[in-house]
Design a protein around this motif. Structure first.
Motif, PDB file in Angstrom:
ATOM      1  N   UNK A   1      -9.165   1.546   9.883  1.00 21.84           N
ATOM      2  CA  UNK A   1      -8.133   2.569  10.005  1.00 21.84           C
ATOM      3  C   UNK A   1      -7.106   2.382   8.894  1.00 21.84           C
ATOM      4  N   UNK A   2      -6.404   3.481   8.595  1.00 20.01           N
ATOM      5  CA  UNK A   2      -5.372   3.435   7.560  1.00 20.01           C
ATOM      6  C   UNK A   2      -4.043   3.034   8.188  1.00 20.01           C
ATOM      7  N   UNK A   3      -3.405   2.019   7.633  1.00 18.15           N
ATOM      8  CA  UNK A   3      -2.111   1.521   8.098  1.00 18.15           C
ATOM      9  C   UNK A   3      -1.031   2.030   7.146  1.00 18.15           C
ATOM     10  N   UNK A   4      -0.207   3.029   7.562  1.00 16.78           N
ATOM     11  CA  UNK A   4       0.806   3.592   6.654  1.00 16.78           C
ATOM     12  C   UNK A   4       1.811   2.562   6.176  1.00 16.78           C
ATOM     13  N   UNK A   5       2.094   1.562   7.019  1.00 13.96           N
ATOM     14  CA  UNK A   5       3.115   0.584   6.641  1.00 13.96           C
ATOM     15  C   UNK A   5       2.684  -0.240   5.429  1.00 13.96           C
ATOM     16  N   UNK A   6       1.436  -0.707   5.454  1.00 12.28           N
ATOM     17  CA  UNK A   6       0.950  -1.497   4.317  1.00 12.28           C
ATOM     18  C   UNK A   6       0.233  -0.641   3.281  1.00 12.28           C
ATOM     19  N   UNK A   7      -0.043   0.629   3.659  1.00  9.13           N
ATOM     20  CA  UNK A   7      -0.763   1.571   2.796  1.00  9.13           C
ATOM     21  C   UNK A   7      -2.129   1.016   2.377  1.00  9.13           C
ATOM     22  N   UNK A   8      -2.790   0.370   3.334  1.00 12.88           N
ATOM     23  CA  UNK A   8      -4.125  -0.177   3.105  1.00 12.88           C
ATOM     24  C   UNK A   8      -4.989   0.120   4.323  1.00 12.88           C
ATOM     25  N   UNK A   9      -6.279  -0.111   4.158  1.00 10.34           N
ATOM     26  CA  UNK A   9      -7.190  -0.016   5.292  1.00 10.34           C
ATOM     27  C   UNK A   9      -7.261  -1.372   5.981  1.00 10.34           C
ATOM     28  N   UNK A  10      -7.191  -1.356   7.315  1.00 13.16           N
ATOM     29  CA  UNK A  10      -7.240  -2.572   8.112  1.00 13.16           C
ATOM     30  C   UNK A  10      -8.355  -2.429   9.149  1.00 13.16           C
ATOM     31  N   UNK A  11      -8.622  -3.525   9.851  1.00 10.72           N
ATOM     32  CA  UNK A  11      -9.634  -3.513  10.910  1.00 10.72           C
ATOM     33  C   UNK A  11     -10.773  -4.467  10.611  1.00 10.72           C
ATOM     34  N   UNK A  12     -11.757  -4.448  11.485  1.00 13.51           N
ATOM     35  CA  UNK A  12     -12.857  -5.413  11.403  1.00 13.51           C
ATOM     36  C   UNK A  12     -13.719  -5.203  10.157  1.00 13.51           C
ATOM     37  N   UNK A  13     -14.005  -3.924   9.796  1.00 12.16           N
ATOM     38  CA  UNK A  13     -14.872  -3.679   8.637  1.00 12.16           C
ATOM     39  C   UNK A  13     -14.177  -4.044   7.326  1.00 12.16           C
ATOM     40  N   UNK A  14     -12.913  -3.605   7.080  1.00 15.45           N
ATOM     41  CA  UNK A  14     -12.239  -4.062   5.856  1.00 15.45           C
ATOM     42  C   UNK A  14     -12.159  -5.578   5.753  1.00 15.45           C
TER      43      UNK A  14
END
Length: 609
Positions: free
Chosen positions: A21-34
């Motif tokens: 998922x996209x995290x607006x705070x860090x402006x990166x993709x987070x989660x298990x796959x990233x």
């Protein structure tokens, strides 16, 4: 493995929490796959970058324009099917009762070395590791949706509506996060914990200081036996009945989980071994209360193994293996349950060591290809062979399949042996092709568990593409192995259809006993069937001959080739010929022989012809 730092661009899924998922705070993709991709990039030396991270899903557009090497966070139907390369399957998961497969798609511009490295890395990752990373991702704070700065300006009512909208979004995100975490923790079919959850929790729960208080219990439900005589639907009903009986008997301190098919697991805390045994017997009594049309279960259809969690059982897999073996021994001894004592369980230790030696045995090519020939039922001409295996173990000597195949099936390790055997068979068929022998077929055994796997077609095709021979000469022989559920049965059907589209033929082994055979005949496309040896052994009776005749006629009416195994004397041959059976196999003609001997024998027979 990559040695430089090649730049790899990824198109991410902004809305697949907690997988990606996209995290607006860090402006990166987070989660298990990233997280998985970052670990891969670090270990293999790639500079992996998500292409223009944002809240909008740009994957399809980026893939079609070939601006990225990898499309991530894919689920369900493959909307990127225009890509030539097979997707990389990560794992299946169940959401609200529906099974979804998650995968990565390579674009046509993805470097081949990168594809190979990522597939290799993914193959090393276990389901338990995926579950651990998913639980970790689900445990983090939910991503906070950003508030546009323009929304902070304006009249109070608009500001209030925006705040209310934000609160609503947060509530929805929290609800989705809870739902996602519940899916990871609980099996939707049985309502029990998942095995992956238990594997993740076990080392945190069972510590050396509290270990004497815990017992591991494995309830073994013989779904194969029940399905054999009552049908698949009743086997499934029995499984769910057992799960419900365990849930109702459990207390808050117990961890109750679904194991492999036919297994229910309990981690139980108690200071009294006799109390645990009484509890187990009570659960078994309730499980055995299941009946179908007045037919009751036999005692061996539900048994249990109990393992005190001593210090040597720090690993759940090790403890469960011993507990499972004790349950199976209880069935053989016709008793309800059996306690595991490592001082007495020498057989368990030997089996555990054999299992530990298996992968190394494949790598060292200790497992050898044997062939047992088939002959034409009327001319006795050798027309093909069945691929078998023997394990030349460095310590225990030459092992027959019954020493390791059932063990691998029960422990979920049979898939590697199946594909290893297929590779050996393809090499053999290619050798025959080089000798200009174009009409000798080989049947290669595959368990139903292997055939029901989501990456079966991909692995099967990859091996097939490396060898040149007429595809019709390879026959996939479906063995009567462990029970599979309806979802797996559907996947097995898709895989069989894909195999036949490649020109490979399919036959079913051990045909004619129990409900499963007739279910197979209706549900799966096939090119032939092999009559169960039990039918051959009982062909002397009037009833046995009638049954055999009916099966052969039914098969021929469906344009199937009929094979008979276990043929050992001339009287059997005479009856099978009168019934118009097509192909025979048995010690009356040939015993299994090493592949090198079989090749020499085939060449000799063709020269004599």
């Amino acid at each position: 493995m990559q040695t430089g730092e090649a730049i790899i661009y990824v198109a991410g899924n902004p809305d697949l929490y907690p997988l990606e998922y996209y995290d607006p705070e860090s402006q990166t993709y987070e989660g298990a796959i990233p997280s998985f991709l970052r670990q891969f990039a670090s270990e293999y030396g790639y500079d992996l970058r998500y292409y223009q991270p944002g809240e909008k899903d740009q994957r399809k557009d980026l893939a079609e324009k070939q601006q990225v090497d990898l499309v991530s966070g894919c689920a369900g139907d493959n909307q990127y099917a225009h890509m030539e390369e097979e997707p990389l399957l990560l794992f299946p998961a169940v959401t609200e009762g529906e099974e979804t497969v998650y995968f990565l798609s390579f674009t046509d511009v993805a470097p081949s070395a990168f594809q190979s490295d990522l597939r290799e890395y993914a193959a090393q990752r276990s389901q338990a590791e995926w579950t651990g990373s998913l639980l970790e991702a689900a445990g983090e704070g939910a991503p906070q949706p950003g508030i546009p700065t323009a929304a902070m300006v304006g009249i109070g009512i608009i500001f209030l509506l925006l705040v209310l909208g934000l609160l609503s979004a947060l509530v929805c995100l929290k609800r989705e996060r809870k739902k996602a975490k519940e899916i990871l923790l609980n099996d939707p079919e049985t309502g029990l914990r998942t095995y992956e959850y238990l594997d993740h929790t076990y080392p945190r729960l069972i510590q050396d200081q509290n270990r004497p208080l815990y017992y591991l219990v494995c309830f073994h439900l013989d779904l194969d036996h029940v399905g054999y005589f009552m049908g698949q639907e009743q086997s499934k009903a029995f499984w769910l009945h057992g799960a419900q009986a365990l849930k109702e008997a459990g207390i808050s301190s117990d961890i109750l989980a679904k194991g492999s098919d036919g297994e229910l697991i309990a981690v139980k805390m108690s200071q009294n071994q006799e109390r645990v045994e009484r509890w187990v017997r009570a659960v078994l009594q309730e499980i055995r209360s299941f009946s179908c049309d007045g037919r009751k279960l036999s005692p061996g259809d539900a048994v249990a193994g109990i393992c005190p969690l001593k210090v040597e059982y720090r690993d759940l897999g090790h403890a469960l293996f011993h507990t499972r073996q004790c349950a199976l021994k209880a069935r053989r001894e016709e008793t309800d349950c059996r306690f595991c004592d490592t001082k007495e369980c020498k057989n368990c230790q030997e089996r555990w060591q054999l299992l530990a030696d298996f992968e190394g045995g494949l790598e060292r090519k200790e497992i050898q290809l044997y062939l047992q020939f088939f002959v034409d039922a009327h001319s006795y001409r050798v027309v093909g062979g069945e691929a078998l295996s023997r394990w030349n173990h460095p310590v225990r000597g030459l092992l027959m399949p019954d020493h390791y195949v059932p063990l691998l099936e029960k422990e979920g390790r049979i898939e590697n042996l199946d594909f290893y055997g297929m590779e050996k068979v393809c090499v053999f068929l290619e050798g025959l092709e080089q000798q200009e022998i174009h009409d000798f077929f080989i049947s290669c055994n595959f368990s139903r568990r292997t055939l029901a796997s989501y990456d079966f077609t991909q692995r099967f095709t990859q091996i097939l593409q490396n060898h040149t021979f007429p595809r019709k000469l390879l026959i996939l022989e479906v063995t009567e192995s462990e029970w599979i559920d309806p979802k797996e049965s559907e996947q097995m059907l898709r895989n069989i259809m894909a195999v036949r589209d490649l020109g490979v033929r399919v036959i079913f082994d051990d045909f004619g006993i129990g409900f499963s055979s007739f279910h197979d005949l209706q549900e799966y496309p096939m090119d032939g069937l092999k009559l169960d040896k039990h039918l051959i052994d009982n062909m002397w009776t009037a009833q046995g001959k009638i049954i055999l005749n009916a099966l052969v006629q039914t098969g021929h009416s469906m344009e199937l080739t009929i094979l008979a195994e276990g043929v050992e004397d001339d009287k059997q041959i005479e009856i099978l010929q009168s019934l118009h059976c097509d192909v025979l196999q048995g010690f009356r003609f040939f015993v299994p022989m090493p592949a090198s001997n079989a090749m020499a024998r085939i060449l000799d027979l063709r020269q004599q012809a």
